[in-house]
Design an enzyme around this catalytic site. Structure first.
Site, PDB file in Angstrom:
ATOM      1  N   TRP B 104       0.830  -1.213   0.000  1.00 32.97           N
ATOM      2  CA  TRP B 104       0.000   0.000   0.000  1.00 32.97           C
ATOM      3  C   TRP B 104       0.860   1.257   0.000  1.00 32.97           C
ATOM      4  CZ3 TRP B 104      -4.014  -1.971  -1.822  1.00 32.97           C
ATOM      5  CH2 TRP B 104      -4.442  -3.227  -1.421  1.00 32.97           C
ATOM      6  N   ASP B 173      -2.366   6.330   6.185  1.00 35.54           N
ATOM      7  CA  ASP B 173      -3.356   5.376   5.701  1.00 35.54           C
ATOM      8  C   ASP B 173      -3.657   4.396   6.830  1.00 35.54           C
ATOM      9  OD1 ASP B 173      -4.844   3.406   4.512  1.00 35.54           O
ATOM     10  OD2 ASP B 173      -3.418   2.948   2.920  1.00 35.54           O
ATOM     11  N   LYS B 197     -12.706  -2.539   6.244  1.00 35.34           N
ATOM     12  CA  LYS B 197     -12.050  -3.440   7.185  1.00 35.34           C
ATOM     13  C   LYS B 197     -12.611  -3.240   8.601  1.00 35.34           C
ATOM     14  CE  LYS B 197      -8.486  -3.158   3.868  1.00 35.34           C
ATOM     15  NZ  LYS B 197      -8.251  -4.483   3.339  1.00 35.34           N
TER      16      LYS B 197
END
Lengths: 362, 362
Positions: B104, B173, B197
């Site tokens: 990511w 993030d 999530k």
């Protein structure tokens, strides 16, 4: 406050078919025997693959799309498309034609301006407060695309026919009338639609793009702002809005299998709108705001003799289980949004209410 | 194929609290006596105003945010944030620091590169296949921000403590661990998290931004790509992803009212993770892949003695109602994602299964 479902005339988010809602509800804790909610399954699972492919296939069948067309599921609504379209299709030397038919077209034009992209507003109905759709438009010969808004939720107007653009591809915001009628797809290079009117919940935007548009798109852009990112990854470069895609799939299934396809859906929509417009035309108490040949089949905008009566009308209708009849906050008046999921039963209930309101408030 | 709900260890979209799913289901045809589904109500209604304000208020209470912080609801996932962050905060002469701790972070760096924005990768754990979190990082003095990925779903690593950046705001993030633990918010200028999530369904991205970050942002951008568009319109410049915001509100309510707040949530998460790591550490059959001090509380990645056994393990677990245990397609192995909604009951069932699988497959 009601334990009954109302007749929902909201402009968007708007009514969805009851059957679709019931199916979502009944399988919400355990989708298709997966042991998981639809909101809990992986987008990389065979469960979701089947959903997203089924939704795209149904869209293709309903609109009779050939293999040149890609059906994509994106996010950010029509508003992000306003920005992505000039970003993807206009290089420094290119220009595009825009037709201004109201609030949404104006916003699309604004986003081309912000990026300093060349564009011409080749026609506008602003002179009469956007109450009509311009005719006999002269399009530029070298435009990369012609941008249109097919239906204007706020002013209640709609392109009932699409203009001849001399082969220049039409890029069209169909947020409020996609899958409400058949289309001659030869004219369109790209169609986009926020889901929350005719397709599903807000937060998903369907984009239908033709291969030649993809071929001419700028590739030097952030990944999430390029159409090719979505077309090359079956809309799953990152996690798509799974619940939205799922609901869209069910709505398209409903159009295909319950309503009998797009021709039947269009017939039903014309029947509903005609009934309501005919009633308004026959009345001297109610009046429409859109010019006759530009009237929308999706958003019927109308006025009462005074603003006070309009307020009373909306409040009294709400009490009687007819919701969402207030006109857009920018224009006032009244509006009945009668998308695909609006039922004839709802139209009849509305007309009955309008009749009795007139009698009691002459 | 099961009529029972499974123990869901998916990495995302992931398990949601059963209570939340049940509340959505029970009110799905008639939200709060409105006579409409949550998917059918207008985002301009008092119904939705209450939802979006409640969700933001709960986020503020849980994270103890002061008035400098704005809670925004956006679309496009973390992937759109990767592009928006350099777009908004880096002018031609500015630079930012990035720490590369996996897939990511790598994607976030890629999006800065695409836009030709100056940036330095000041630390990376690529040398050991991203199995650890870099320590003792030397940050640039003049960076506009430091970008971190707090938790790495794929490699199973997590910043258990955040580094001292000499006052440079951290842009983080937190897609896979937001609201899983308490935070010292003084360090953060912007936090973003795709919902799928720890927060709700995919398609909604929560952004928490501090006023000084808004003040330094580039304003000459497309409307949907500027943070100020969202902060100035209470995330309703255009139609927000209403169903997602609604679900997030219910999840935050569950953390506050059922789990007892973020301190208790964190305690519960540590307890769950410790139980699983302790079991793996005590075994010579299973082994973790992340270095001990970098282990994630959210994604427990582990290996079996062979790839063949791993395949058998995942298939056999699935049959027994333990789903989503396959490692990310890019790395293989096994992974148990144990976000907030994962229960101790599920962890115990997993450990029990791991014990019996080991016995039967030594």
């Amino acid at each position: 406050m009601t334990d009954q479902r109302i007749f929902n005339f909201n402009a968007g988010p708007a009514a969805l078919p009851l059957q679709v809602l019931e199916e979502i509800q009944s399988s919400f804790l355990n989708f298709n025997h997966s042991g998981m909610s639809i909101t809990e399954i992986s987008h990389r699972s065979s469960y979701f693959d089947k959903i997203i492919n089924d939704a795209a296939d149904r869209a293709k069948r309903l609109l009779k799309l050939d293999d040149r067309f890609h059906v994509l599921f994106m996010q950010g609504g029509a508003s992000l498309q306003f920005a992505m379209i000039p970003m993807n299709f206009l290089s420094d030397s290119d220009s595009a034609d825009y037709v201004n038919t109201g609030t949404w077209s104006t916003k699309a034009i604004k986003e081309a301006k912000i990026q300093n992209k060349f564009h011409s507003v080749v026609a506008s109905s602003e002179d009469k407060d956007f109450s009509y759709i311009p005719k006999d438009i002269e399009f530029s010969k070298n435009a990369r695309y012609v941008h249109l808004t097919s239906n204007n939720t706020i002013k209640g107007t709609q392109f009932r026919e699409f203009p001849d653009t001399n082969g220049v591809p039409i890029v069209c915001d169909m947020s409020s009338d996609i899958f409400s009628r058949c289309l001659d797809m030869e004219k369109f290079g790209l169609i986009y639609a926020g889901a929350q009117k005719n397709l599903g919940p807000s937060g998903t935007c369907m984009v239908i793009i033709r291969q030649d548009m993809l071929d001419m798109a700028n590739e030097n852009l952030p990944s999430m702002l390029k159409y090719s990112t979505y077309s090359s990854k079956n809309s799953m470069y990152n996690t798509p809005p799974c619940f939205g895609v799922y609901t869209i799939d069910l709505v398209l299934k409903w159009i295909e299998e319950e309503m009998g396809g797009l021709e039947k859906m269009e017939e039903y929509n014309i029947k509903k709108a005609d009934l309501l417009y005919d009633f308004i035309d026959s009345s001297s108490y109610y009046s429409t705001t859109a010019e006759q040949y530009s009237r929308s089949l999706m958003n019927v905008t109308f006025r009462l003799p005074s603003g006070e009566l309009e307020q009373k009308f909306v409040a009294s209708a709400t009490e009687k289980g007819l919701g969402g009849l207030k006109g857009h906050r920018s224009v006032g008046g009244c509006r009945a949004s009668i998308y695909n999921a609006a039922t004839m039963e709802g139209i009849n209930a509305l007309i009955q209410f309008m009749e009795s309101f007139e009698k009691e408030n002459k």
